[in-house]
Design a protein around this motif. Structure first.
Motif, PDB file in Angstrom:
ATOM      1  N   PRO A  35     -21.222  -5.443  -8.201  1.00 27.87           N
ATOM      2  CA  PRO A  35     -22.012  -5.015  -9.362  1.00 27.87           C
ATOM      3  C   PRO A  35     -23.073  -6.052  -9.724  1.00 27.87           C
ATOM      4  N   GLY A  36     -24.290  -5.564  -9.947  1.00 20.10           N
ATOM      5  CA  GLY A  36     -25.393  -6.450 -10.317  1.00 20.10           C
ATOM      6  C   GLY A  36     -26.225  -6.921  -9.147  1.00 20.10           C
ATOM      7  N   PHE A  37     -25.811  -6.578  -7.908  1.00 17.07           N
ATOM      8  CA  PHE A  37     -26.515  -7.071  -6.727  1.00 17.07           C
ATOM      9  C   PHE A  37     -26.724  -5.942  -5.722  1.00 17.07           C
ATOM     10  N   GLY A  38     -27.663  -6.142  -4.809  1.00 19.26           N
ATOM     11  CA  GLY A  38     -27.939  -5.119  -3.810  1.00 19.26           C
ATOM     12  C   GLY A  38     -28.321  -3.812  -4.471  1.00 19.26           C
ATOM     13  N   ASP A  39     -27.699  -2.729  -4.019  1.00 21.57           N
ATOM     14  CA  ASP A  39     -27.974  -1.401  -4.572  1.00 21.57           C
ATOM     15  C   ASP A  39     -26.914  -0.960  -5.575  1.00 21.57           C
ATOM     16  N   ALA A  40     -26.090  -1.888  -6.034  1.00 22.10           N
ATOM     17  CA  ALA A  40     -25.065  -1.548  -7.027  1.00 22.10           C
ATOM     18  C   ALA A  40     -25.685  -1.457  -8.417  1.00 22.10           C
ATOM     19  N   GLN A  41     -25.010  -0.720  -9.285  1.00 19.28           N
ATOM     20  CA  GLN A  41     -25.446  -0.665 -10.674  1.00 19.28           C
ATOM     21  C   GLN A  41     -25.280  -2.039 -11.323  1.00 19.28           C
ATOM     22  N   PRO A  42     -26.049  -2.341 -12.365  1.00 17.94           N
ATOM     23  CA  PRO A  42     -25.996  -3.677 -12.973  1.00 17.94           C
ATOM     24  C   PRO A  42     -24.690  -3.934 -13.708  1.00 17.94           C
TER      25      PRO A  42
END
Length: 342
Positions: free
Chosen positions: A98-105
Motif C-alpha cells: 500500500p502506498g507504492f507501485g500501483d497500490a492504493q495509498p
C-alpha cells in the motif's frame, strides 16, 4: 483475502512468453497489483462455493514464496528473480505494498499496522495452496519479521534482507534527524523544477541501491526515479519516510519469532549496514545468517539468479523444518489418545 482479480492490460511490446502473470486484487481493503509465477492463487471465474469445495481436501504443503519490496519500491524489483523462480518451478507472488507501485495509498495514521493487515491478507490467501515462506527486502524485511511475530499466521519461514532498525545507520540518522539540506528543500518558497529533481534522482538511486552503480539496470533506475516526478511528490516521500523511521523504534518483538529465519546482510549496502543483519541474527538465536560482501541494498537487482536459488533452497528447508516441528508437537497427544483407547 482476494475480493477482485482481473488480468492487467497487455503491455505494448511485452513478451508473449513472459512467465509472470499480472493481476489486480484487493487485500485488507487495498486494491493492488500482483506479479505471480506458478499455480495461481484462485480462478476468478469460479464461484466462492466452488473455491471452498476445491480447497476442502488435505492441506497442500509445497512451498510458496511471498515477496515484499522496500520503501519507495514496487513488486517490479522482484521481476528478475520471479523469472528465475518460474524456470525452477517454484510458485511465488510479489505485491505492491500500500502506498507504492500501483497500490492504493496508505490512509492517514500509523503506517506499520496498515501494512501488517495487508501482509496478513496476502499470506492467508497463499496459504490455501501451500506452505508460505515470506521474503522481504528493506521495509519488506521489516514486514516479514512482523508477520512472523504473529503466531496466528500460517507462515513456515522468513527471509529478511537488509531490514532496518537494528543498529544506527546512515539511513536512520539522515531521515530521523531531518538535516538542514532536507529542511531547506522542503521549505523552499519556489518548488524545485521536476526535471532537476529527476536528474538528481537518476544520479543518486544507482549508488544507493546497487553494489556497483555502473551495473545498474536503466529500466529499474527509471522506475525508482518515477517516484519523484516533482517537488511536491519528493517532499511527501520525505515526510512519509520520517514517520516510518519513527515507527521502526518500536517495530519488533523478536522473541515471538519461532519459525525458521534466514537473515541476509549485504556488505556494500549503503542504506542499512551489514551490522544490522548481524544484530538481528544475534537477537534471534535460531536464525541463520548469510553475509554477502558483494551485494548492495537490493540484492534481487544485483544478483537475481543467486537470490532465486537462495530463496528456493531456504523455502524447501523451512517447510520441512516447520512440518517436523508440528509433527513432533502433536505426536505426544496422539500417543496419549492411543494409550487411552487401548
Amino acid at each position: 483475502m482476494t475480493a477482485t482479480q482481473r488480468p492487467a492490460p497487455a503491455v505494448p511490446g511485452g513478451r508473449p512468453s513472459d512467465p509472470i502473470r499480472v493481476s489486480f486484487r484487493r487485500y485488507a481493503g487495498v486494491r493492488t497489483r500482483v506479479l505471480e509465477v506458478g499455480e495461481p492463487a484462485q480462478d476468478p471465474e469460479l464461484p466462492r462455493r466452488s473455491l471452498r469445495r476445491r480447497a476442502a481436501p488435505a492441506r497442500p504443503t509445497a512451498p510458496r514464496l511471498v515477496l515484499l519490496h522496500g520503501y519507495c519500491d514496487s513488486a517490479d524489483t522482484w521481476r528478475p528473480a520471479l523469472e528465475q523462480l518460474a524456470t525452477a518451478g517454484i510458485p511465488a507472488v510479489a505485491v505492491d505494498l500500500p502506498g507504492f507501485g500501483d497500490a492504493q495509498p496508505l490512509r492517514p495514521g500509523p503506517m506499520l499496522p496498515q501494512l501488517d493487515a495487508f501482509t496478513a491478507a496476502v499470506v492467508r490467501e497463499q496459504a490455501v495452496l501451500g506452505s508460505v515462506v515470506l521474503a522481504g527486502n528493506s521495509l519488506g524485511g521489516t514486514m516479514s519479521l512482523r508477520a512472523a511475530q504473529n503466531s496466528r499466521l500460517p507462515i513456515s519461514g522468513v527471509v529478511s534482507i537488509a531490514a532496518p532498525g537494528f543498529v544506527d545507520s546512515w539511513l536512520i540518522r539522515t531521515v530521523a534527524r531531518y538535516p538542514l539540506p532536507l529542511r531547506l528543500y522542503s521549505s523552499l518558497p519556489v518548488p524545485v523544477p521536476g526535471f532537476l529533481v529527476r536528474k538528481v534522482a537518476e544520479q543518486v538511486v544507482p549508488r544507493l541501491l546497487y553494489a556497483d552503480s555502473g551495473a545498474a539496470d536503466a529500466s529499474q533506475v527509471q522506475r525508482f526515479t518515477a517516484l519523484f516526478p516533482d517537488y511536491r511528490a519528493t517532499k511527501t516521500r520525505l515526510e512519509q519516510a520520517r514517520q516510518l523511521v519513527a515507527e521502526l523504534a518500536d517495530a519488533y518483538r523478536l522473541d515471538s519469532v519461532k519459525v525458521p529465519l534466514l537473515v541476509v546482510a549485504c556488505g556494500k549496502d549503503k542504506l542499512v549496514t551489514a551490522a544490522s543483519g548481524r544484530q538481528l541474527h544475534t537477537l534471534v538465536p535460531h536464525s541463520r545468517l548469510l553475509v554477502r560482501e558483494d551485494w548492495g541494498h537490493c540484492p534481487q537487482l544485483d544478483d537475481p539468479v543467486e537470490i532465486a536459488e537462495l530463496l528456493g533452497f531456504f523455502a524447501a528447508s523451512a517447510v520441512r523444518t516447520t512440518q517436523a516441528r508440528r509433527a513432533a508437537a502433536t505426536a505426544p497427544r496422539a500417543v496419549r489418545e492411543d494409550t487411552a483407547a487401548g
